[in-house]
Design an enzyme around this catalytic site. Structure first.
Site, PDB file in Angstrom:
ATOM      1  N   SER A  80       0.816  -1.174   0.144  1.00  0.00           N
ATOM      2  CA  SER A  80      -0.117  -0.097  -0.057  1.00  0.00           C
ATOM      3  C   SER A  80       0.920   1.200  -0.096  1.00  0.00           C
ATOM      4  O   SER A  80       2.129   1.297  -0.048  1.00  0.00           O
ATOM      5  CB  SER A  80      -1.011   0.026   0.954  1.00  0.00           C
ATOM      6  OG  SER A  80       0.061  -0.012   2.574  1.00  0.00           O
ATOM      7  N   LEU A  81       0.359   2.505  -0.179  1.00  0.00           N
ATOM      8  CA  LEU A  81       1.076   3.471  -0.308  1.00  0.00           C
ATOM      9  C   LEU A  81       0.781   4.409   0.973  1.00  0.00           C
ATOM     10  O   LEU A  81      -0.055   4.596   1.636  1.00  0.00           O
ATOM     11  CB  LEU A  81       0.426   4.477  -1.378  1.00  0.00           C
ATOM     12  CG  LEU A  81       0.359   4.040  -2.792  1.00  0.00           C
ATOM     13  CD1 LEU A  81      -0.122   4.974  -3.851  1.00  0.00           C
ATOM     14  CD2 LEU A  81       1.710   3.863  -3.369  1.00  0.00           C
ATOM     15  N   LYS A 104      -7.052   8.021  -7.360  1.00  0.00           N
ATOM     16  CA  LYS A 104      -7.067   6.862  -6.455  1.00  0.00           C
ATOM     17  C   LYS A 104      -8.524   6.031  -6.312  1.00  0.00           C
ATOM     18  O   LYS A 104      -9.255   6.548  -5.522  1.00  0.00           O
ATOM     19  CB  LYS A 104      -6.672   7.265  -4.860  1.00  0.00           C
ATOM     20  CG  LYS A 104      -6.277   5.933  -3.927  1.00  0.00           C
ATOM     21  CD  LYS A 104      -5.861   6.483  -2.497  1.00  0.00           C
ATOM     22  CE  LYS A 104      -5.354   5.421  -1.737  1.00  0.00           C
ATOM     23  NZ  LYS A 104      -6.701   4.588  -1.367  1.00  0.00           N
ATOM     24  N   ARG A 125      -5.866  -8.577  -4.641  1.00  0.00           N
ATOM     25  CA  ARG A 125      -4.660  -8.137  -3.912  1.00  0.00           C
ATOM     26  C   ARG A 125      -4.473  -8.873  -2.497  1.00  0.00           C
ATOM     27  O   ARG A 125      -3.310  -9.224  -2.315  1.00  0.00           O
ATOM     28  CB  ARG A 125      -4.795  -6.584  -3.394  1.00  0.00           C
ATOM     29  CG  ARG A 125      -3.354  -6.112  -3.056  1.00  0.00           C
ATOM     30  CD  ARG A 125      -3.616  -4.703  -2.570  1.00  0.00           C
ATOM     31  NE  ARG A 125      -4.290  -4.339  -1.141  1.00  0.00           N
ATOM     32  CZ  ARG A 125      -4.329  -3.542  -0.427  1.00  0.00           C
ATOM     33  NH1 ARG A 125      -3.378  -2.545  -0.819  1.00  0.00           N
ATOM     34  NH2 ARG A 125      -5.042  -3.311   0.450  1.00  0.00           N
ATOM     35  N   LYS A 298      -5.094  12.528   0.102  1.00  0.00           N
ATOM     36  CA  LYS A 298      -6.429  12.625   0.408  1.00  0.00           C
ATOM     37  C   LYS A 298      -6.951  13.949   0.529  1.00  0.00           C
ATOM     38  O   LYS A 298      -5.962  14.682   1.403  1.00  0.00           O
ATOM     39  CB  LYS A 298      -6.722  11.548   1.630  1.00  0.00           C
ATOM     40  CG  LYS A 298      -6.282  10.356   1.230  1.00  0.00           C
ATOM     41  CD  LYS A 298      -6.989   9.318   2.366  1.00  0.00           C
ATOM     42  CE  LYS A 298      -8.192   8.814   2.076  1.00  0.00           C
ATOM     43  NZ  LYS A 298      -8.858   7.697   2.810  1.00  0.00           N
ATOM     44  N   CYS A 417     -41.079  -1.699   6.032  1.00  0.00           N
ATOM     45  CA  CYS A 417     -42.638  -1.476   6.063  1.00  0.00           C
ATOM     46  C   CYS A 417     -43.107  -2.989   5.648  1.00  0.00           C
ATOM     47  O   CYS A 417     -42.643  -3.709   4.875  1.00  0.00           O
ATOM     48  CB  CYS A 417     -42.847  -0.418   4.840  1.00  0.00           C
ATOM     49  SG  CYS A 417     -44.933  -0.511   4.789  1.00  0.00           S
TER      50      CYS A 417
END
Length: 675
Positions: A80-81, A104, A125, A298, A417
């Site tokens: 991972s980064l 990403k 992965r 991010k 419902c």
């Protein structure tokens, strides 16, 4: 004090690992990305302060999917980064070397291998070192060709994603309860039936070429090489001299695509990598990060504090969902005053109370309003015991088990419902009915349909064509007026003439998307199709062929779709509604046969407005009638992008320019290919 910190670290590790397991394996969200980042950063800080790293710390391992099946060791570890929210960190990391910035993508990473030009394996992965072999599903995932031009050993890493549109369509058609497209994508790859996976419209998008026997050092050229092999690769932009200004400008372009919803797929940030792939391999490995392999960016979430006014319960499809209504706040340049709380489990996890509860709100990934925490609770959170629309009793479902297979697939606590005929349960179906792909009735949104249902104006499809009797009331409703009421009526009247495949799609027959409807109508006329489904007239339940066998012979249909189609028309209520609807419509069947070869062997993508043709569908129909193909996205196999704004900076124009694909106007197309 040290013992307190160690105890806090244990708590954080337990919560983070539990949330990651749910995130990567298609289950309900246990914490938001915002919360995960906050707790992960707290754990890193405590590890630094104590000099201690506990077993199973997520700072030292790759989060993994747990898809069952044959395990396969990766030829090249999928680490991972490291991540940051600071542009200055990106610039420092770049070291003034040329870099690339790309999406990403938010889905499930798959590693795809080719040998001798043929696909040899597709592996998830997993934990970065060992994944699950899902090669048997490769034909059900868009974007994974079975053959490529290159004959050597080729390893590609990419993301399996589902677009927002396909996610909404799937949830609408299936009634299944998934939190978001990523949740659906990862959950879909646990399925065993390739046809069921194919119905999810998963798209695999390569984001890096891991290995090729070609001597290509530049990351940008490696991605262009993938494009030339026929892949649709991740959108990316080059920054030749990275500094604060150039990197910020590039990120701003991506940010605009997110906020303006130009990008069809979910993302959770950006990825930065060196163009020099040899230099990228010289970094060290720290924890589960290769220091020069790339860096994830991010967005900083803008947080606003506000006060809950009420929890509104919205009944749609099969679920009654809680919505937080709060004092308006400004977020990312827009006014936000409501946010979905998803389900009862999420409300309980957050600790939602009653009116006066103080909450914090963000727009996740710049788009979706989300309550991230309760800062001070007030009053009591209560779950209604009756439906807000039909007032029938409600029931809480707690998750799928062997004895309750009909309940929520995601394992969350949801409210439903109990009235099977509740008008609100038709909302999603009515929204599909009026959609662009269906009856194409402009001006009637899902929110508007909900109002019409609650007013008692609509309970079945045909009622939409009786709305003119309410035009005076509609023109006086808040947010409408005479002009908008007239526009709605005009759009309804225009939709009375409809092509057969669009009508079938609009009926919400399970597993029958546009492609299925077209395939059925390529083998039968509409009348013959319906008559074959019901077979013996009014005696709908007479003994006859099994539903799964009736249309299974049609290419691309199979037993499941056949069974759903037949069962729908054998239902007396469905058939009655369909026949009532037909009295309001004129159904046409366009000639889709090839009448020429002017576009043979060519693939076009159409974007923007058209002027000579009535709409883009008419232009598409002409291209197909001349032997050509029309794709939805620009790729290496695209021959031309048709756009009347040839200088546009849209994503499709940029992609076409990157791939050296000609961009032509409608006039140029007509000159070249019109008879």
């Amino acid at each position: 004090m040290a013992d307190d910190k160690i105890q806090r670290m244990r708590q954080l590790i337990s919560k983070l690992n539990e949330a990651s397991d749910a995130y990567y394996n298609g289950r309900s969200e246990l914490m938001t990305d915002y919360e995960w980042d906050q707790r992960f950063d707290e754990l890193k800080r405590l590890e630094s302060e104590t000099g201690t790293t506990l077993p199973d710390s997520p700072t030292q391992k790759v989060s993994e999917d747990s898809i069952t099946g044959q395990k396969e060791e990766h030829e090249f570890a999928a680490l991972s980064l490291a991540k940051t929210k600071q542009i200055s960190d990106l610039v420092k990391w770049a070291e003034a070397r040329p870099i690339w910035i790309s999406w990403k993508l938010d889905g499930l990473t798959l590693v795809v291998t080719y040998d001798g030009g043929r696909l040899t394996k597709v592996v998830t992965r997993g934990n970065g070192h060992i994944g699950t072999n899902i090669t048997h599903l490769s034909r059900s995932i868009n974007g994974i060709p079975q053959e490529i031009k290159a004959k050597g050993h080729t390893v590609i890493r990419g993301e399996a994603v589902i677009s927002y549109d396909d996610f909404e369509r799937f949830v609408m058609e299936s009634g299944e309860d998934y939190a978001n497209p990523r949740n659906l994508a990862s959950g879909s790859l646990t399925l065993k039936d390739p046809d069921e996976v194919k119905a999810r419209h998963i798209q695999w998008i390569p984001f890096t070429l891991v290995y090729t026997e070609e001597d290509i050092v530049s990351w940008g050229k490696r991605m262009a090489w993938l494009d030339a092999q026929g892949f649709t690769t991740v959108e990316r932009k080059a920054v030749s001299m990275p500094d604060d200004a150039s990197v910020e400008d590039c990120i701003e372009v991506f940010t605009h695509e997110v906020t303006s919803k130009q990008n069809p797929y979910p993302v959770d940030g950006l990825v930065v990598c060196y163009d020099d792939t040899e230099y990228a391999q010289t970094g060290s490995v720290t924890g589960h990060h290769a220091t020069r392999a790339g860096l994830a960016f991010k967005w900083q979430d803008e947080v606003a504090d506000t006060v809950l006014k009420e929890v509104e319960w919205s009944c749609a499809a099969s679920t009654i969902s809680p919505v937080a209504i709060f004092k308006p706040v400004e977020l990312e340049g827009t006014t936000v005053k409501r946010a979905s709380l998803c389900n009862i489990s999420e409300c309980e996890r957050l600790g939602i109370g009653g009116p006066g509860t103080q909450i914090s709100v963000i727009k996740a990934n710049k788009i979706i309003p989300k309550v991230i925490k309760v800062t001070q609770s007030a009053g009591t959170f209560s779950v209604p015991n009756e439906c807000p629309v039909c007032h029938a009793p409600t029931t809480i479902r707690y998750g799928r088990t062997a004895t309750t297979p009909d309940v929520s697939a995601s394992g969350t606590k949801t409210l439903h419902c109990t009235n099977p005929d509740c008008p609100a349960k038709q909302l999603k179906k009515l929204a599909r009915f009026v959609s662009k792909e269906g009856m194409n009735i402009d001006g009637i949104s899902e929110q508007t349909l909900s109002k019409f249902i609650n007013l008692g104006w609509i309970s079945e499809y045909a009622d939409i064509y009786e709305l003119r009797s309410h035009i005076l009331e509609l023109s006086r409703m808040e947010g409408f007026g005479e002009k908008s009421a007239s526009n709605i009526m005009r759009s309804i009247d225009k939709s009375r003439e409809v092509e057969a495949h669009r009508l079938l799609f609009a009926l919400n027959i399970p597993l029958c998307g546009l492609d299925v409807c077209k395939r059925l109508l390529s083998a039968y006329s509409l009348d013959d199709l319906i008559n074959e489904a019901i077979k013996q007239g009014d005696d709908l339940f007479a003994a006859q062929a099994e539903p799964k066998d009736v249309f299974a012979h049609v290419n691309g249909i199979g037993p499941e779709k056949s069974a759903q189609f037949v069962s729908w028309f054998r239902n007396p209520q469905n058939l009655a509604h369909y026949r009532h609807l037909l009295t309001k419509l004129t159904v046409t069947t366009p000639d889709v046969s090839t009448s020429g070869t002017l576009c043979a062997g060519l693939t076009f993508v159409i974007t923007g407005d058209v002027h000579h043709y009535k709409n883009r569908n008419e232009l598409k129909a002409y291209i197909e009638s001349q032997g050509g193909k029309v794709a939805s996205a620009v790729s290496g196999s695209t021959s031309y992008l048709i756009n009347n704004d040839v200088t546009s900076t849209s994503g499709k124009n940029k992609k076409a320019k990157e791939l050296n694909i000609p961009i032509i106007s409608e006039d140029e197309f007509i000159t070249k290919y019109q008879q």
